[in-house]
Enzyme design. Structure first.
Site, PDB file in Angstrom:
ATOM      1  N   GLY A  66      -5.659   1.335  -4.506  1.00 37.11           N
ATOM      2  CA  GLY A  66      -6.160  -0.247  -6.081  1.00 37.11           C
ATOM      3  C   GLY A  66      -5.988   0.170  -7.174  1.00 37.11           C
TER       4      GLY A  66
ATOM      5  N   HIS B 227       0.630  -1.646  -0.052  1.00 37.27           N
ATOM      6  CA  HIS B 227       0.499   0.178   0.356  1.00 37.27           C
ATOM      7  C   HIS B 227       0.508   1.419  -0.044  1.00 37.27           C
ATOM      8  CE1 HIS B 227      -4.261  -0.545   0.148  1.00 37.27           C
ATOM      9  NE2 HIS B 227      -4.536   0.737   0.680  1.00 37.27           N
TER      10      HIS B 227
HETATM   11  N1  LIG Z   1      -6.703  -7.362   2.902  1.00 34.08           N
HETATM   12  C1  LIG Z   1      -5.934  -7.058   2.111  1.00 34.08           C
HETATM   13  N2  LIG Z   1      -4.794  -7.300   1.509  1.00 34.08           N
HETATM   14  C2  LIG Z   1      -3.681  -6.067   0.880  1.00 34.08           C
HETATM   15  N3  LIG Z   1      -4.700  -5.362  -0.029  1.00 34.08           N
HETATM   16  C3  LIG Z   1      -5.978  -5.193   0.188  1.00 34.08           C
HETATM   17  C4  LIG Z   1      -6.807  -5.867   0.951  1.00 34.08           C
HETATM   18  N4  LIG Z   1      -8.340  -6.002   1.155  1.00 34.08           N
HETATM   19  C5  LIG Z   1      -7.773  -5.084  -0.359  1.00 34.08           C
HETATM   20  N5  LIG Z   1      -6.732  -4.619  -0.758  1.00 34.08           N
HETATM   21  C6  LIG Z   1      -6.725  -3.213  -2.255  1.00 34.08           C
HETATM   22  O1  LIG Z   1      -6.812  -2.305  -1.409  1.00 34.08           O
HETATM   23  C7  LIG Z   1      -7.343  -1.057  -1.598  1.00 34.08           C
HETATM   24  C8  LIG Z   1      -8.145  -0.689  -1.235  1.00 34.08           C
HETATM   25  O2  LIG Z   1      -7.463   0.426  -0.342  1.00 34.08           O
HETATM   26  P1  LIG Z   1      -8.347   2.012  -0.177  1.00 34.08           P
HETATM   27  O3  LIG Z   1      -9.238   1.832   0.688  1.00 34.08           O
HETATM   28  O4  LIG Z   1      -7.055   2.017   0.959  1.00 34.08           O
HETATM   29  O5  LIG Z   1      -8.164   2.366  -1.221  1.00 34.08           O
HETATM   30  P2  LIG Z   1      -7.335   3.235  -1.661  1.00 34.08           P
HETATM   31  O6  LIG Z   1      -5.027   3.029  -1.550  1.00 34.08           O
HETATM   32  O7  LIG Z   1      -7.152   4.103  -1.556  1.00 34.08           O
HETATM   33  O8  LIG Z   1      -6.674   2.611  -3.156  1.00 34.08           O
HETATM   34  P3  LIG Z   1      -7.816   3.259  -4.616  1.00 34.08           P
HETATM   35  O9  LIG Z   1      -8.420   4.586  -4.214  1.00 34.08           O
HETATM   36  O10 LIG Z   1      -7.252   3.948  -5.662  1.00 34.08           O
HETATM   37  O11 LIG Z   1      -8.066   1.757  -4.157  1.00 34.08           O
HETATM   38  C9  LIG Z   1      -8.636  -2.302  -2.862  1.00 34.08           C
HETATM   39  O12 LIG Z   1      -9.096  -1.953  -4.125  1.00 34.08           O
HETATM   40  C10 LIG Z   1      -7.424  -4.108  -3.483  1.00 34.08           C
HETATM   41  O13 LIG Z   1      -6.426  -3.811  -4.389  1.00 34.08           O
END
Ligand SMILES: Nc1ncnc2c1ncn2[C@@H]1O[C@H](COP(=O)(O)OP(=O)(O)OP(=O)(O)O)[C@@H](O)[C@H]1O
Ligand SMILES: [Mg+2]
Length: 227
Positions: free
Chosen positions: A180, A173
């Site tokens: 994502g 992350h």
């Molecule tokens: N258990 C998990 N382990 C690792 N990664 C995960 C897990 N669950 C979800 N994710 C990933 O994290 C993303 C969501 O993370 P988050 O809600 O922080 O979104 P973000 O970092 O804001 O990214 P974006 O908005 O573009 O996806 C999901 O789309 C998926 O790819």
């Protein structure tokens, strides 16, 4: 038959139609650009429909009543797909600048301060028990991911390589937002280099749930230790 064998069988069938007429290539590109953008953004909560996404991509910022941010997300994602497509055939390796360029495109006009920059805060992934690494470790973890990728890119099947790369990326992350979307773009660069069409993770409830559950399962210590 394993999933990989089935994928390769389908690819062989597809390859029999090559080269496709240029109009067909153009049409397919337009179709997947809209679908990939719609689904990847919808997974993260963007409320534009498939047809609204199409209108934004074709007409620009036009949809009354829909947040400007959501429309920028659609335009930015389509630009990031163009960028991914430009890399194909150039044999450019995935490296830090490519990853940051993709992230910059995704976050442009939305969060310019953090666009293309690794996070400087600790994060939780909502709905998940996985705690991504401390922000001070992100740089090092990303270096290790890229070393792993270099070591395995000629060894693993492109689909396995893409799936593992995607997982390792979201596990770290590296950004404060946009992880994502960036991961799903990078995931497709790998098989597209080998002539596979992009894999689109659908935003419908069932597929989204399966996507999250699979990531959660992989994030559990047992599976990570096997990688
Ligand atoms: N258990 C998990 N382990 C690792 N990664 C995960 C897990 N669950 C979800 N994710 C990933 O994290 C993303 C969501 O993370 P988050 O809600 O922080 O979104 P973000 O970092 O804001 O990214 P974006 O908005 O573009 O996806 C999901 O789309 C998926 O790819
Ligand atoms: Mg987000």
């Amino acid at each position: 038959m394993s999933t990989i064998q089935r994928i390769d069988q389908l690819k062989q069938e597809l390859d029999q139609y090559l080269p496709l007429p240029p109009e067909a290539v153009k049409n397919l590109r337009e179709v997947y650009k809209i679908e990939w953008t719609y689904h990847s953004n919808a997974i993260e909560g963007n409320t534009l429909s498939l047809v609204e996404t199409k209108v934004v991509l074709e007409e620009g910022l036009t949809i009354g009543g829909k947040q400007l941010r959501e429309q920028f997300e659609a335009l930015n994602h389509a630009e990031a797909i163009d960028y991914i497509e430009e890399q194909i055939g150039k044999e450019v390796p995935i490296d830090e600048s490519l990853i940051k360029n993709i992230h910059s495109l995704i976050m442009k006009n939305i969060d310019d301060a953090n666009a293309g920059a690794y996070r400087s805060i600790n994060m939780r992934i909502s709905g998940s028990e996985h705690q991504p690494p401390h922000f001070l470790q992100v740089q090092q973890e990303m270096k290790e991911l890229l070393r792993w990728y270099e070591k395995n890119r000629k060894e693993l099947h492109p689909v396995d390589l893409a799936a593992l790369f995607h997982f390792k990326f979201v596990y770290i992350h590296p950004f404060s937002d946009g992880n994502g979307r960036a991961a799903r773009l990078l995931m497709n660069l790998i098989p597209m280099e080998f002539g596979y069409p992009p894999a689109i993770v659908k935003a419908d409830k069932d597929q989204r749930l399966k996507y999250y559950q699979t990531l959660e399962m992989a994030a559990s210590k047992i599976i990570v230790s096997l990688l």
